[in-house]
Design an enzyme around this catalytic site. Sequence first.
Site, mmCIF file in Angstrom:
data_model
loop_
_atom_site.group_PDB
_atom_site.id
_atom_site.type_symbol
_atom_site.label_atom_id
_atom_site.label_comp_id
_atom_site.label_asym_id
_atom_site.label_seq_id
_atom_site.Cartn_x
_atom_site.Cartn_y
_atom_site.Cartn_z
ATOM 1 N N SER A 22 0.839 -1.198 0.000
ATOM 2 C CA SER A 22 0.000 0.000 0.000
ATOM 3 C C SER A 22 0.878 1.254 0.000
ATOM 4 C CB SER A 22 -0.890 0.015 1.242
ATOM 5 O OG SER A 22 -1.515 1.276 1.346
ATOM 6 N N THR A 69 -9.363 -0.855 3.504
ATOM 7 C CA THR A 69 -9.200 -1.294 2.122
ATOM 8 C C THR A 69 -9.554 -2.769 1.953
ATOM 9 O OG1 THR A 69 -7.771 -1.147 0.191
ATOM 10 C CG2 THR A 69 -6.687 -1.709 2.253
ATOM 11 N N LYS A 73 -14.165 -3.126 2.809
ATOM 12 C CA LYS A 73 -14.872 -1.842 2.652
ATOM 13 C C LYS A 73 -16.374 -1.930 2.903
ATOM 14 C CE LYS A 73 -11.508 0.117 -0.504
ATOM 15 N NZ LYS A 73 -11.228 0.571 -1.859
ATOM 16 N N ASP A 109 -13.332 7.154 -1.894
ATOM 17 C CA ASP A 109 -12.963 6.526 -3.177
ATOM 18 C C ASP A 109 -13.726 7.176 -4.320
ATOM 19 O OD1 ASP A 109 -11.140 4.629 -2.406
ATOM 20 O OD2 ASP A 109 -12.631 3.057 -2.100
ATOM 21 N N ARG A 159 -17.548 -12.342 -10.938
ATOM 22 C CA ARG A 159 -17.509 -13.780 -10.637
ATOM 23 C C ARG A 159 -18.755 -14.182 -9.833
ATOM 24 N NH1 ARG A 159 -12.530 -15.528 -6.915
ATOM 25 N NH2 ARG A 159 -13.558 -14.005 -5.583
ATOM 26 N N THR A 160 -19.070 -13.390 -8.820
ATOM 27 C CA THR A 160 -20.256 -13.676 -8.005
ATOM 28 C C THR A 160 -21.397 -12.797 -8.511
ATOM 29 O OG1 THR A 160 -18.688 -13.958 -6.183
ATOM 30 C CG2 THR A 160 -21.031 -13.916 -5.602
ATOM 31 N N LEU A 161 -22.292 -13.416 -9.254
ATOM 32 C CA LEU A 161 -23.331 -12.617 -9.927
ATOM 33 C C LEU A 161 -24.261 -11.922 -8.937
ATOM 34 C CD1 LEU A 161 -24.164 -11.883 -12.794
ATOM 35 C CD2 LEU A 161 -25.835 -13.740 -12.719
ATOM 36 N N LYS A 163 -23.634 -10.421 -6.254
ATOM 37 C CA LYS A 163 -23.121 -9.117 -5.795
ATOM 38 C C LYS A 163 -23.402 -8.039 -6.831
ATOM 39 C CE LYS A 163 -19.010 -8.995 -3.701
ATOM 40 N NZ LYS A 163 -17.623 -9.458 -3.437
ATOM 41 N N TYR A 234 -2.889 0.362 -8.755
ATOM 42 C CA TYR A 234 -1.770 1.281 -9.014
ATOM 43 C C TYR A 234 -0.422 0.593 -8.842
ATOM 44 C CZ TYR A 234 -1.900 1.515 -3.940
ATOM 45 O OH TYR A 234 -1.919 1.162 -2.618
HETATM 46 P P1 ATR Z 1 -12.751 -3.807 -3.301
HETATM 47 O O1 ATR Z 1 -13.161 -3.133 -2.053
HETATM 48 O O2 ATR Z 1 -11.415 -3.379 -3.776
HETATM 49 O O3 ATR Z 1 -13.763 -3.748 -4.379
HETATM 50 P P2 ATR Z 1 -13.659 -6.462 -2.791
HETATM 51 O O4 ATR Z 1 -14.915 -5.911 -2.232
HETATM 52 O O5 ATR Z 1 -13.014 -7.599 -2.089
HETATM 53 O O6 ATR Z 1 -12.558 -5.343 -2.895
HETATM 54 O O7 ATR Z 1 -13.918 -6.846 -4.327
HETATM 55 C C1 ATR Z 1 -12.953 -7.449 -5.087
HETATM 56 C C2 ATR Z 1 -13.501 -7.700 -6.490
HETATM 57 O O8 ATR Z 1 -12.552 -8.486 -7.201
HETATM 58 C C3 ATR Z 1 -14.803 -8.486 -6.523
HETATM 59 O O9 ATR Z 1 -15.543 -8.122 -7.657
HETATM 60 C C4 ATR Z 1 -14.299 -9.928 -6.654
HETATM 61 O O10 ATR Z 1 -15.230 -10.831 -7.224
HETATM 62 P P3 ATR Z 1 -16.311 -11.576 -6.259
HETATM 63 O O11 ATR Z 1 -17.385 -10.572 -6.007
HETATM 64 O O12 ATR Z 1 -16.757 -12.724 -7.052
HETATM 65 O O13 ATR Z 1 -15.570 -11.953 -5.010
HETATM 66 C C5 ATR Z 1 -13.164 -9.714 -7.622
HETATM 67 N N1 ATR Z 1 -12.197 -10.797 -7.539
HETATM 68 C C6 ATR Z 1 -11.246 -10.992 -6.595
HETATM 69 N N2 ATR Z 1 -10.531 -12.107 -6.854
HETATM 70 C C7 ATR Z 1 -11.049 -12.635 -7.992
HETATM 71 C C8 ATR Z 1 -10.746 -13.781 -8.804
HETATM 72 N N3 ATR Z 1 -9.758 -14.612 -8.481
HETATM 73 N N4 ATR Z 1 -11.474 -13.992 -9.906
HETATM 74 C C9 ATR Z 1 -12.478 -13.158 -10.263
HETATM 75 N N5 ATR Z 1 -12.814 -12.055 -9.536
HETATM 76 C C10 ATR Z 1 -12.115 -11.790 -8.433
#
Ligand code: ATR
Length: 298
Positions: A22, A69, A73, A109, A159-161, A163, A234
């Site tokens: 970070s 972070t 969040k 953000d 990945r997780t629809l 959400k 970043y």
């Molecule tokens: P942030 O606060 O930065 O958004 P987060 O809430 O943990 O962090 O979200 C991370 C995102 O990256 C999510 O969209 C997550 O997908 P899921 O909702 O399915 O968890 C996505 N993400 C993280 N690792 C992933 C992976 N290996 N493949 C696909 N998507 C991934």
Amino acid sequence: MKTEINGETGIMGIIGGNIKKSLSPFLHNTLLKHYSLNDCYFSFQISAVQLPAAIEGLKTLNIKGVNVTVPFKEKAMEFIDKVEESALKIGAINTIVHKDKLLYGYNTDFIGFKRSLLEKKEIEIKGKSAVVMGAGGAARAIIYVLCQEGIKEISIFNRTLDKAGKIEKEYHAFFPDCLIRIFPMGDRCLQDKINRADFLINTTSLGFYPNIDLNPLPENILLNQHLIAYDLIYFPAKTSFLRQAEKAGAKIINGGEMLVYQAVESFYLWTRIRPDKEIIRELIHKLHEKNNNSQKTE
Ligand code: ATR
């Protein structure tokens, strides 16, 4: 930060699950030093089970405030006394202010993302369309700004629809004029959506250090030169996603400026000092420099 830590030094910091790279400590300590404040900013790497105790601990240890972070969040909101209105709509916080024994939650953000785009006068959001990869806390802030600025259509791939579905439902109530569609990551319509999009935004953590070879896009996807490809990551400064977009001739933006702008907003919430343009420019410059140097030593 003053040169010497003493009994009155205030504490701020960042809590997250993967924060060794970070740059927030660097940004905030540079600002604290610039304004000669007797405060210091630390990083606190924690696991999910430690989150409630870590937030409660802010009160116990009289910590002035923290950034929150990945991946806390959204979850962090549950442990906050009062959440500010935009953060409540977004459904995620990245800044906690501890004041008069209460914890206040904010989202800076979205301000950071908005400023990073609006400072580039040539970028127009109104009436355009975007493909957003991811549906986490960061995606919520980004989609909030795009809707506020009058974007016409957003396609979210995650990945997780479920959400993505939650975002679609909640945001439809606030922004009925924006058409939000949701798809599972890897859906066949991605190519078609990208072909018709003006913005392609990666909000997932795919490609973030140390997994620098990961990319939210399938290898065979074709990008074009009319796209603005924005990666919230970043570090590294140029992810595999941005390299792919650059190769196709697209305009690319990484998460550096957004990081600086969200940091100055959090800094303001804690100190009531608004960093001036000069120091902001310097921070952006130093951040690029630092990023490049650490990449060389990786
Ligand atoms: P942030 O606060 O930065 O958004 P987060 O809430 O943990 O962090 O979200 C991370 C995102 O990256 C999510 O969209 C997550 O997908 P899921 O909702 O399915 O968890 C996505 N993400 C993280 N690792 C992933 C992976 N290996 N493949 C696909 N998507 C991934």
